[in-house]
Design a protein around this motif. Structure first.
Motif, PDB file in Angstrom:
ATOM      1  N   GLU A  89     145.312  38.465  17.800  1.00 38.28           N
ATOM      2  CA  GLU A  89     145.284  39.265  16.285  1.00 38.28           C
ATOM      3  C   GLU A  89     143.992  39.846  16.246  1.00 38.28           C
ATOM      4  O   GLU A  89     142.805  39.649  16.651  1.00 38.28           O
ATOM      5  N   ASP A  90     144.021  40.890  15.206  1.00 39.50           N
ATOM      6  CA  ASP A  90     143.055  42.080  14.687  1.00 39.50           C
ATOM      7  C   ASP A  90     143.126  42.081  13.278  1.00 39.50           C
ATOM      8  O   ASP A  90     144.337  42.090  12.831  1.00 39.50           O
ATOM      9  N   SER A  91     142.006  42.014  12.631  1.00 36.07           N
ATOM     10  CA  SER A  91     141.882  42.427  11.444  1.00 36.07           C
ATOM     11  C   SER A  91     140.949  43.573  11.121  1.00 36.07           C
ATOM     12  O   SER A  91     139.623  43.359  11.610  1.00 36.07           O
ATOM     13  N   ARG A  92     141.360  44.368  10.105  1.00 38.46           N
ATOM     14  CA  ARG A  92     140.436  45.276   9.810  1.00 38.46           C
ATOM     15  C   ARG A  92     140.467  45.740   8.414  1.00 38.46           C
ATOM     16  O   ARG A  92     141.486  45.484   7.765  1.00 38.46           O
ATOM     17  N   LEU A  97     144.321  45.432   6.967  1.00 42.89           N
ATOM     18  CA  LEU A  97     145.024  46.001   8.284  1.00 42.89           C
ATOM     19  C   LEU A  97     145.125  44.579   9.170  1.00 42.89           C
ATOM     20  O   LEU A  97     143.957  44.556   9.653  1.00 42.89           O
ATOM     21  N   ARG A  98     146.213  43.915   9.240  1.00 46.26           N
ATOM     22  CA  ARG A  98     146.249  42.991  10.208  1.00 46.26           C
ATOM     23  C   ARG A  98     147.229  43.352  11.250  1.00 46.26           C
ATOM     24  O   ARG A  98     148.604  43.834  10.764  1.00 46.26           O
ATOM     25  N   SER A  99     147.110  42.659  12.378  1.00 45.77           N
ATOM     26  CA  SER A  99     148.074  43.152  13.590  1.00 45.77           C
ATOM     27  C   SER A  99     147.984  41.922  14.276  1.00 45.77           C
ATOM     28  O   SER A  99     146.973  41.384  14.587  1.00 45.77           O
ATOM     29  N   ILE A 160     148.943  49.939  13.173  1.00 48.01           N
ATOM     30  CA  ILE A 160     148.111  49.319  14.248  1.00 48.01           C
ATOM     31  C   ILE A 160     147.437  50.535  14.746  1.00 48.01           C
ATOM     32  O   ILE A 160     148.152  51.600  15.151  1.00 48.01           O
ATOM     33  N   THR A 161     146.162  50.775  14.612  1.00 45.86           N
ATOM     34  CA  THR A 161     145.408  51.966  15.084  1.00 45.86           C
ATOM     35  C   THR A 161     145.170  51.690  16.422  1.00 45.86           C
ATOM     36  O   THR A 161     145.373  50.845  17.244  1.00 45.86           O
ATOM     37  N   ARG A 162     144.760  52.835  16.912  1.00 43.59           N
ATOM     38  CA  ARG A 162     144.566  53.007  18.362  1.00 43.59           C
ATOM     39  C   ARG A 162     143.594  52.024  18.956  1.00 43.59           C
ATOM     40  O   ARG A 162     143.548  51.348  20.049  1.00 43.59           O
ATOM     41  N   THR A 163     142.499  51.961  18.250  1.00 44.42           N
ATOM     42  CA  THR A 163     141.426  51.147  18.566  1.00 44.42           C
ATOM     43  C   THR A 163     141.747  49.707  18.379  1.00 44.42           C
ATOM     44  O   THR A 163     141.478  48.865  19.378  1.00 44.42           O
TER      45      THR A 163
END
Length: 241
Positions: A89-92, A97-99, A160-163
């Motif tokens: 998981e990723d959070s920004r 923005l959660r993915s 979902i960003t590229r980063t």
């Protein structure tokens, strides 16, 4: 009319016959000398070739087995095809923005034997039963080889960003490698790998021993920590008539 005595003629004729015979013997010796030298050189060449390339008397079965091991410093005995399923998981933007990414990444793990550790202390030969006992070091589980070209990904998230995508992929790759190592250490896979290793060693040793003239030998293989194979029971005596 010639009145010279016949004895002079006979004597002179006999004297004239000896030199040609001697010359013939000398000529025969001169002609035979090159052939004699040729035969001697040929015999020497055959003897040297036999010493260099002829069959050797490998009277020591342990030495024959060690030569077979030296030809393969490290032997791959088994390969496991795995498919770790991992998720990250990723959070920004402070959680705005959660993915999430789920990945199935095929992996191959090789099981190898370090044959450079083999020496006479790990082998014993029973001449009475033509049996070779071999004790192997523990198997080595190699680093998983991930096939990310055939990986399958499932991503969740509004944006979902590229980063973020690169970060999720990096995390899943590390998780897949770690999970593949754990799966490779599964007792079932280790049992299969050990069985394959024993079969490979039996074949690699039995054939050279047969070629060396030891006949149909029995090769017992075990790993460090395993009990040796039980000795064969002696044959029952024939019943008396």
């Amino acid at each position: 009319m010639d009145h010279r005595p016949l004895t002079d003629t006979a004597t002179r004729s006999g004297a004239d016959l000896h030199p040609p015979v001697q010359r013939q013997h000398s000529l025969a010796r001169v002609q035979a000398l090159p052939w004699l030298l040729f035969i001697m050189v040929l015999a020497l060449a055959v003897w040297l070739g036999w010493r260099a390339f002829g069959p050797q008397d490998n009277g020591d079965p342990l030495a024959t087995s060690l030569v077979a091991f030296e030809k393969q410093n490290r032997l791959t005995v088994f390969s496991a095809q795995l498919s770790p399923v991992v998720a990250s998981e990723d959070s920004r933007l402070f959680g705005a923005l959660r993915s999430r990414q789920v990945a199935v990444i095929p992996a191959r793990v090789d099981y190898t034997l370090d044959l450079s550790a083999m020496d006479r202390k790990r082998m014993s030969w029973n001449d009475a039963s033509d049996t070779l006992d071999v004790q192997l070091p523990a198997l080595t589980i190699g680093r998983p080889n991930l096939d990310e070209g055939r990986a399958q990904y499932l991503r969740e998230g509004l944006w979902i960003t590229r980063t973020a995508q690169d970060e999720l992929t990096r995390k899943n790759t590390a998780l897949a490698e770690r999970q593949a190592v754990e799966q490779a250490a599964n007792p079932v896979l280790l049992t299969l790998a050990r069985g394959a290793a024993k079969d490979a060693i039996r074949q690699n040793l039995a054939i050279p021993l047969q070629v060396a003239g030891f006949g149909n030998v029995t090769v017992n293989v075990r790993f460090d920590g395993e009990a040796p194979a039980p000795a064969p029971a002696p044959a029952a005596p024939a019943p008396a008539n």
